[in-house]
Design an enzyme around this catalytic site. Structure first.
Site, short mmCIF file in Angstrom:
data_model
loop_
_atom_site.label_atom_id
_atom_site.label_comp_id
_atom_site.label_asym_id
_atom_site.label_seq_id
_atom_site.Cartn_x
_atom_site.Cartn_y
_atom_site.Cartn_z
N HIS A 11 -80.79 15.07 88.73
CA HIS A 11 -81.56 13.79 88.95
C HIS A 11 -82.26 13.53 87.71
CE1 HIS A 11 -84.46 11.08 90.46
NE2 HIS A 11 -83.84 11.22 91.78
N ASP A 50 -79.92 13.69 98.21
CA ASP A 50 -78.44 13.70 98.90
C ASP A 50 -77.80 14.83 99.39
OD1 ASP A 50 -78.38 10.53 99.01
OD2 ASP A 50 -78.36 10.74 96.58
N1 COA Z 1 -72.99 18.23 88.56
C1 COA Z 1 -72.74 18.79 87.39
N2 COA Z 1 -73.26 18.67 86.22
C2 COA Z 1 -74.14 17.82 86.37
C3 COA Z 1 -74.68 17.22 87.43
C4 COA Z 1 -74.07 17.27 88.67
N3 COA Z 1 -74.43 16.86 89.72
N4 COA Z 1 -76.00 16.40 87.14
C5 COA Z 1 -76.20 16.70 85.88
N5 COA Z 1 -75.15 17.46 85.33
C6 COA Z 1 -75.33 18.06 84.09
C7 COA Z 1 -74.46 17.07 83.04
O1 COA Z 1 -72.94 16.86 82.97
C8 COA Z 1 -75.02 17.28 81.88
O2 COA Z 1 -74.36 18.51 81.14
P1 COA Z 1 -74.35 18.81 79.64
O3 COA Z 1 -75.74 18.63 78.90
O4 COA Z 1 -73.68 20.10 79.54
O5 COA Z 1 -73.34 17.61 79.20
C9 COA Z 1 -76.56 17.58 82.05
O6 COA Z 1 -76.39 18.16 83.49
C10 COA Z 1 -77.52 16.45 81.95
O7 COA Z 1 -76.96 15.34 82.88
P2 COA Z 1 -77.08 13.83 82.75
O8 COA Z 1 -75.98 13.22 83.45
O9 COA Z 1 -77.69 13.51 81.28
O10 COA Z 1 -78.43 13.78 83.49
P3 COA Z 1 -78.89 12.23 84.05
O11 COA Z 1 -80.33 12.62 84.29
O12 COA Z 1 -78.79 11.08 82.96
O13 COA Z 1 -77.92 12.40 85.59
C11 COA Z 1 -77.80 11.98 87.62
C12 COA Z 1 -78.64 12.24 86.67
C13 COA Z 1 -78.16 11.70 89.10
C14 COA Z 1 -76.97 10.60 87.43
C15 COA Z 1 -76.79 12.90 87.59
O14 COA Z 1 -77.54 14.13 87.88
C16 COA Z 1 -75.55 12.74 88.65
O15 COA Z 1 -74.57 12.12 88.44
N6 COA Z 1 -75.66 13.75 89.76
C17 COA Z 1 -74.58 13.62 90.82
C18 COA Z 1 -74.91 12.25 91.66
C19 COA Z 1 -75.79 12.30 92.53
O16 COA Z 1 -76.05 13.31 93.28
N7 COA Z 1 -76.73 11.23 92.56
C20 COA Z 1 -77.79 11.15 93.49
C21 COA Z 1 -79.12 11.10 92.75
S1 COA Z 1 -80.40 10.99 93.81
#
Ligand code: COA
Length: 390
Positions: A270, A321
């Site tokens: 998140h 979710d």
């Molecule tokens: N699965 C696998 N790895 C994940 C992940 C996931 N769902 N969410 C984050 N990570 C990892 C990233 O790859 C990153 O790894 P790294 O540091 O080794 O490169 C690290 O965790 C940080 O991720 P980041 O994308 O920068 O976090 P964020 O805060 O920008 O992203 C989301 C938030 C929600 C976009 C992201 O967690 C995601 O895409 N989740 C899946 C979609 C989802 O469930 N969305 C609903 C949100 S309520």
């Protein structure tokens, strides 16, 4: 704090921030403490609301900033019921849409069409805002139920004003009197999804509202943003993953493969929570109850296993979710309607934020960090033998 300010004000970093930590304005609606895993609506803890409140009471709370008296809640419920009658032109529009469209796309088109049918679309009085918020919140479930039935070759069903939002949606969707337990489960899920600070779809809504565009346009923008798999679309992704994995024995290897490939696993991580999402705590308990009552605990067991494997491999917490997916699946809601169910709830939050934005408006207009070339000479068309790449 100074580091965050540096990140937000230094143009070198702007393109990388995803606006994380940026503050777009004040709100009295909801707040997240990402470190503690806390969510409040107008100061009230989400766990208290989930356990004791109703979605309609939460919509009242968000719009009016008060817990309603019994008389006011009854009046509010009756008003929502009155606004559920679908304009015939809207129903006719739904019948013209492709039957195999993504329901979120049908909803986006229908909400946009609803704006065309409101003669007071540009009335910017507070009373008109509340009227439109009520209309939108009352009609979104019926639009989805009607589109679902039309796409299945069935006739849409008129709403039952005696039922609350969740029960009425199940009734209009399935055509059967809803089971009281299923209706309460859905109602709690609607409470949990109603608002969530400055999430992407709410931001889309208030950016549109900040131009003093109308509420239907704002909610149409929000629906477009919610649809994406990184936002509301994640719940559909979760169930697709569970179906692909097939059984609990395959979960660990599947998760490991995804993490090694650096693929995002839906339902985890998140942008704000760095602790357990409190909505996931509630939904996990509900998923277990719903699974046990239906005699199908397979999906929730697989989800729990997935949670353990993701924690072991990457220390990521589940988000809202993850468990809503198995709840909806077990309730028999088709997968393509998982994100629309999110919209049934979040429309209350979107409209509340739009009303708040109108009350103290400032055009939302950030900057982008330009990283392209400068001083490039224009080459007249006649002198170009090929594209001039810049
Ligand atoms: N699965 C696998 N790895 C994940 C992940 C996931 N769902 N969410 C984050 N990570 C990892 C990233 O790859 C990153 O790894 P790294 O540091 O080794 O490169 C690290 O965790 C940080 O991720 P980041 O994308 O920068 O976090 P964020 O805060 O920008 O992203 C989301 C938030 C929600 C976009 C992201 O967690 C995601 O895409 N989740 C899946 C979609 C989802 O469930 N969305 C609903 C949100 S309520």
């Amino acid at each position: 704090m100074s580091d965050m300010n540096e990140t937000l004000t230094n143009p070198e970093h702007m393109g990388q921030t995803g606006l994380r930590g940026a503050v777009v304005g004040d709100t009295r609606l909801s707040s997240i403490d990402g470190e503690k895993g806390e969510l409040i609506y107008r100061g009230i803890d989400i766990h208290d609301l989930a356990r004791s409140s109703t979605f309609e009471e939460v919509a009242y709370l968000l719009w009016f900033g008060a817990l309603p008296s019994k008389a006011h809640l009854d009046e509010f419920h009756a008003n929502l019921g009155r606004h559920r009658s679908m304009p015939p032109e809207l129903l006719a529009t739904l019948r013209t849409l492709p039957k195999k469209a993504v329901p979120m796309d049908a909803l986006r088109t229908a909400v946009s069409a609803l704006g065309l049918l409101d003669p007071n679309v540009n009335d910017m009085s507070e009373a008109a805002h509340i009227e439109k918020a009520t209309r939108l919140t009352a009609l979104v479930p019926g639009i989805l139920a009607a589109y679902h039935r039309i796409s299945e070759g069935l006739e849409p069903i008129a709403s039952d004003p005696a039922l609350d939002t969740a029960a009425n949606f199940l009734y209009m969707f399935t055509g059967k009197a809803p089971d009281a337990k299923a209706a309460r489960v859905l109602d709690v899920s609607l409470i949990l999804h109603a608002d969530h600070g400055m999430n992407a779809s709410t931001f889309a809504a208030i950016v549109t509202a900040s131009t003093l565009s109308d509420m239907y346009s704002s909610v149409t923008s929000a629906i477009g943003a919610l649809k994406g798999p990184l936002h509301g679309g994640a719940n559909e992704g979760v169930i697709h993953n569970l179906l692909e994995i097939g059984s609990i024995e395959n979960v660990d290897a599947w998760v490991e493969k995804k993490l090694v490939a650096k693929e995002k696993i839906m339902g985890f991580g998140h942008a704000v929570y760095k602790a357990y999402d409190p909505r996931a705590t509630e939904l996990k308990a509900i998923a277990k109850e719903v699974g046990a009552a239906a005699g199908t605990t397979k999906w929730v067991e697989m989800t729990e296993r997935m949670e353990q494997a993701v924690w072991k491999g990457k220390q990521l917490y589940p988000n809202v979710d993850l468990y809503s997916a198995s709840v909806y699946y077990t309730l028999g809601i088709p997968t393509a309607y998982f994100t629309p169910v999110f919209a049934i709830s979040r429309v209350a939050g979107w409209t509340a934020h739009v009303i708040e934005q109108y009350a103290d408006n400032k055009l939302l207009r950030p900057r982008a960090n330009y990283v392209g070339p400068r001083g490039v000479k224009y080459v007249p068309l006649g002198e170009r033998t090929a594209d001039v790449k810049l």
